[in-house]
Design a protein around this motif. Structure first.
Motif, PDB file in Angstrom:
ATOM      1  N   TYR A 115     -26.549  66.647  -6.583  1.00  0.00           N
ATOM      2  CA  TYR A 115     -26.900  65.962  -5.333  1.00  0.00           C
ATOM      3  C   TYR A 115     -26.226  66.638  -4.130  1.00  0.00           C
ATOM      4  CZ  TYR A 115     -27.186  62.186  -1.880  1.00  0.00           C
ATOM      5  OH  TYR A 115     -27.404  61.453  -0.738  1.00  0.00           O
ATOM      6  N   LEU A 116     -25.009  67.147  -4.348  1.00  0.00           N
ATOM      7  CA  LEU A 116     -24.256  67.814  -3.285  1.00  0.00           C
ATOM      8  C   LEU A 116     -24.631  69.293  -3.145  1.00  0.00           C
ATOM      9  CD1 LEU A 116     -20.699  66.304  -3.925  1.00  0.00           C
ATOM     10  CD2 LEU A 116     -22.346  65.625  -2.165  1.00  0.00           C
ATOM     11  N   ASN A 117     -25.639  69.725  -3.900  1.00  0.00           N
ATOM     12  CA  ASN A 117     -26.138  71.111  -3.852  1.00  0.00           C
ATOM     13  C   ASN A 117     -25.101  72.140  -4.298  1.00  0.00           C
ATOM     14  OD1 ASN A 117     -28.776  70.457  -2.853  1.00  0.00           O
ATOM     15  ND2 ASN A 117     -27.864  70.132  -0.831  1.00  0.00           N
ATOM     16  N   LEU A 118     -24.256  71.767  -5.246  1.00  0.00           N
ATOM     17  CA  LEU A 118     -23.304  72.721  -5.802  1.00  0.00           C
ATOM     18  C   LEU A 118     -24.044  73.660  -6.760  1.00  0.00           C
ATOM     19  CD1 LEU A 118     -20.280  70.360  -6.581  1.00  0.00           C
ATOM     20  CD2 LEU A 118     -20.797  71.610  -4.476  1.00  0.00           C
ATOM     21  N   ASP A 119     -23.561  74.901  -6.870  1.00  0.00           N
ATOM     22  CA  ASP A 119     -24.280  75.869  -7.698  1.00  0.00           C
ATOM     23  C   ASP A 119     -24.095  75.577  -9.186  1.00  0.00           C
ATOM     24  OD1 ASP A 119     -21.892  77.213  -8.727  1.00  0.00           O
ATOM     25  OD2 ASP A 119     -21.724  78.182  -6.775  1.00  0.00           O
ATOM     26  N   PHE A 150     -21.827  59.402  -3.104  1.00  0.00           N
ATOM     27  CA  PHE A 150     -21.982  59.055  -4.516  1.00  0.00           C
ATOM     28  C   PHE A 150     -22.919  57.861  -4.678  1.00  0.00           C
ATOM     29  CE2 PHE A 150     -20.563  56.602  -8.270  1.00  0.00           C
ATOM     30  CZ  PHE A 150     -20.733  57.562  -9.258  1.00  0.00           C
ATOM     31  N   ILE A 151     -22.750  56.853  -3.823  1.00  0.00           N
ATOM     32  CA  ILE A 151     -23.598  55.662  -3.898  1.00  0.00           C
ATOM     33  C   ILE A 151     -25.052  56.022  -3.590  1.00  0.00           C
ATOM     34  CG2 ILE A 151     -24.077  53.405  -2.845  1.00  0.00           C
ATOM     35  CD1 ILE A 151     -21.027  53.118  -2.463  1.00  0.00           C
ATOM     36  N   ARG A 152     -25.252  56.898  -2.642  1.00  0.00           N
ATOM     37  CA  ARG A 152     -26.619  57.346  -2.352  1.00  0.00           C
ATOM     38  C   ARG A 152     -27.185  58.130  -3.531  1.00  0.00           C
ATOM     39  NH1 ARG A 152     -28.321  60.200   2.911  1.00  0.00           N
ATOM     40  NH2 ARG A 152     -30.300  59.409   2.143  1.00  0.00           N
ATOM     41  N   CYS A 153     -26.324  58.861  -4.204  1.00  0.00           N
ATOM     42  CA  CYS A 153     -26.767  59.688  -5.339  1.00  0.00           C
ATOM     43  C   CYS A 153     -27.230  58.822  -6.508  1.00  0.00           C
ATOM     44  CB  CYS A 153     -25.620  60.603  -5.775  1.00  0.00           C
ATOM     45  SG  CYS A 153     -25.875  61.455  -7.335  1.00  0.00           S
ATOM     46  N   ILE A 154     -26.421  57.855  -6.913  1.00  0.00           N
ATOM     47  CA  ILE A 154     -26.758  57.067  -8.097  1.00  0.00           C
ATOM     48  C   ILE A 154     -27.556  55.820  -7.779  1.00  0.00           C
ATOM     49  CG2 ILE A 154     -24.742  57.885  -9.373  1.00  0.00           C
ATOM     50  CD1 ILE A 154     -23.546  55.047  -8.793  1.00  0.00           C
ATOM     51  N   GLY A 155     -27.420  55.307  -6.540  1.00  0.00           N
ATOM     52  CA  GLY A 155     -28.103  54.077  -6.166  1.00  0.00           C
ATOM     53  C   GLY A 155     -27.292  52.849  -6.537  1.00  0.00           C
ATOM     54  N   VAL A 156     -27.425  51.799  -5.746  1.00  0.00           N
ATOM     55  CA  VAL A 156     -26.743  50.538  -6.045  1.00  0.00           C
ATOM     56  C   VAL A 156     -27.310  49.935  -7.323  1.00  0.00           C
ATOM     57  CG1 VAL A 156     -26.244  48.211  -5.191  1.00  0.00           C
ATOM     58  CG2 VAL A 156     -26.256  50.132  -3.603  1.00  0.00           C
ATOM     59  N   PHE A 173     -21.646  63.611 -17.304  1.00  0.00           N
ATOM     60  CA  PHE A 173     -23.001  63.443 -16.786  1.00  0.00           C
ATOM     61  C   PHE A 173     -22.989  63.053 -15.309  1.00  0.00           C
ATOM     62  CE2 PHE A 173     -26.283  60.035 -16.157  1.00  0.00           C
ATOM     63  CZ  PHE A 173     -27.319  60.890 -15.849  1.00  0.00           C
ATOM     64  N   LEU A 174     -22.102  62.133 -14.935  1.00  0.00           N
ATOM     65  CA  LEU A 174     -22.014  61.707 -13.538  1.00  0.00           C
ATOM     66  C   LEU A 174     -21.591  62.858 -12.624  1.00  0.00           C
ATOM     67  CD1 LEU A 174     -20.330  58.201 -13.950  1.00  0.00           C
ATOM     68  CD2 LEU A 174     -22.619  58.629 -13.030  1.00  0.00           C
ATOM     69  N   CYS A 209     -12.236  61.591  -9.461  1.00  0.00           N
ATOM     70  CA  CYS A 209     -11.661  60.255  -9.249  1.00  0.00           C
ATOM     71  C   CYS A 209     -12.765  59.209  -9.157  1.00  0.00           C
ATOM     72  CB  CYS A 209     -10.844  60.219  -7.960  1.00  0.00           C
ATOM     73  SG  CYS A 209      -9.371  61.248  -7.948  1.00  0.00           S
ATOM     74  N   ILE A 210     -13.789  59.500  -8.369  1.00  0.00           N
ATOM     75  CA  ILE A 210     -14.885  58.556  -8.141  1.00  0.00           C
ATOM     76  C   ILE A 210     -15.656  58.309  -9.431  1.00  0.00           C
ATOM     77  CG2 ILE A 210     -17.077  58.212  -6.923  1.00  0.00           C
ATOM     78  CD1 ILE A 210     -15.826  59.880  -4.607  1.00  0.00           C
TER      79      ILE A 210
END
Length: 389
Positions: free
Chosen positions: A169-173, A310-316, A161-162, A267-268
């Protein structure tokens, strides 16, 4: 040195890499730090102004970044609709249940040495992508509920899911999202070949035991190479989630550019989910604490720019996480769409100050004088928040 005085949560970036929505905490001019002109980057013009002033580097604070333009008014923001949300969460629960059942079946078949069919993973990945596209908040809330005894199942689903959420968020297809999702589901399949006493040991592993644990990556290579219809990208997600940029990871000791984007993402996502989960040997961290750990692992282990994204994507304080408001109330982060990371809608249900349940209320932090004091790990509570999800 000046850099050592900075908070570990700040990231140093060249000015040309700044983006609208980033929060500049400090500027660096000829090696000296200053705070003049610090603040939210609201436009491209602000970035150009920094370039013209001769500033080469800035220190950004990911926790204060905004995902939307600041000129969006509260009236334009999407309101929380609790009734519809309940229905969507029921659908999300069903999807996660299907995912866990499939993984349980596959792990059992792999353990018994049976041949595994890859087709069901594609169908599950498509459902995962559809759910993220339609309403990721519902899925985030449901996936935040963790069971220590079902770690391997939940970890596999959550990493999948992550990866889909981050990839979107990275605009991958969509095809890449599908590969990422399948890879996440299967990324720990090699652990079926690790001794259960080592896998579930509540204390620290001995050096010999750790070497045995690392073998799950070698086992994964053998298992997944024998699985027909599985893309190389999906295999890489599994093979590379313990590699490090400095070459000190395993199983292959890949270094730098030898680890592609999807490998770095795995990894992240793997580390973040492991940190925020209850394990047999540790309690779960709050998402905010986990983000600090991710930042500390850059740039030698993890890709620094990718961690920031990633942090911007999921939020703190991601949807589904627990937070304490400044008035002492405890709540679940319920909605972040159209809002900055520090001003979500919070579903409050308990007073930590008075140690009692309170009437459930949805608090839009951005429309009140309240703020978020801290993220809260479920393991620190004397109550069970599960019924309020």
């Amino acid at each position: 040195m000046a850099e050592t005085a900075l908070s570990s949560t700040l990231i140093k970036l060249p000015v040309p890499e700044l983006k609208v929505g980033m929060f500049v905490a400090q500027l660096e001019d000829s090696g000296k730090l200053k705070v003049a002109a610090a603040g939210l980057i609201k436009s491209e013009e602000a970035i150009q102004k920094l370039k013209k002033s001769g500033i080469e580097y800035v220190w950004i604070d990911p926790s204060r970044a905004q995902t939307k333009e600041e000129n969006e008014t509260p009236a334009e923001q999407k309101e929380v609709k609790a009734g519809n949300r309940d229905l969507r969460q029921q659908k999300a629960k069903k999807l996660l249940g299907e995912a866990k059942n499939l993984i349980r079946k596959v792990l059992s078949e792999v353990f018994d040495g049976k041949e595994v069919d890859a087709e069901p993973f594609g169908e599950l990945a498509d459902k995962m992508i559809e759910s993220v596209m339609q309403d990721s908040d519902a899925l985030k809330c449901v996936s935040a509920l963790r069971n220590k005894d079902a770690y391997l199942l939940e970890h596999s689903v959550n990493v999948s899911f992550l990866l889909v959420t981050f990839g979107r968020y990275l605009n991958l297809d969509k095809e890449m999202l599908r590969h990422l999702s399948i890879g996440g589901i299967l990324h720990d399949v090699g652990k079926t070949r690790v001794d259960n006493d080592i896998l579930n040991k509540p204390g620290k592993l001995t050096p010999e035991e750790f070497e045995e644990m690392k073998m799950h990556q070698v086992h994964a290579i053998t298992l997944l190479d024998g699985l027909t219809g599985l893309s190389q990208i999906s295999k890489d997600v599994s093979f590379m989630h313990h590699e490090k940029l400095d070459g000190k990871g395993y199983p292959r000791g890949l270094k730098g550019d030898e680890i592609p984007l999807h490998g770095r993402m795995s990894c992240i996502c793997d580390i973040y989910d492991a940190l925020t989960a209850n394990r047999c040997y540790k309690e779960a961290m709050s998402p905010a604490e986990a983000c600090k750990i991710l930042l500390k692992l850059t740039p030698f282990h993890l890709d620094q720019k990718l961690v920031y994204q990633f942090i911007r994507c999921i939020g703190v304080y991601p949807v589904g996480s627990l937070v304490e408001l400044s008035d002492g109330r405890l709540g679940i982060v319920w909605d972040l769409e159209g809002r900055d990371a520090l001003h979500p809608v919070v579903k409050c249900f308990y007073s930590l100050k008075h140690k009692k349940f309170v009437d459930v209320k949805y608090v839009d932090v951005g429309r009140t004088e309240l703020n978020i004091n801290r993220g809260v790990s479920p393991c620190t509570l004397e109550i069970d928040p599960t019924p309020f999800y």
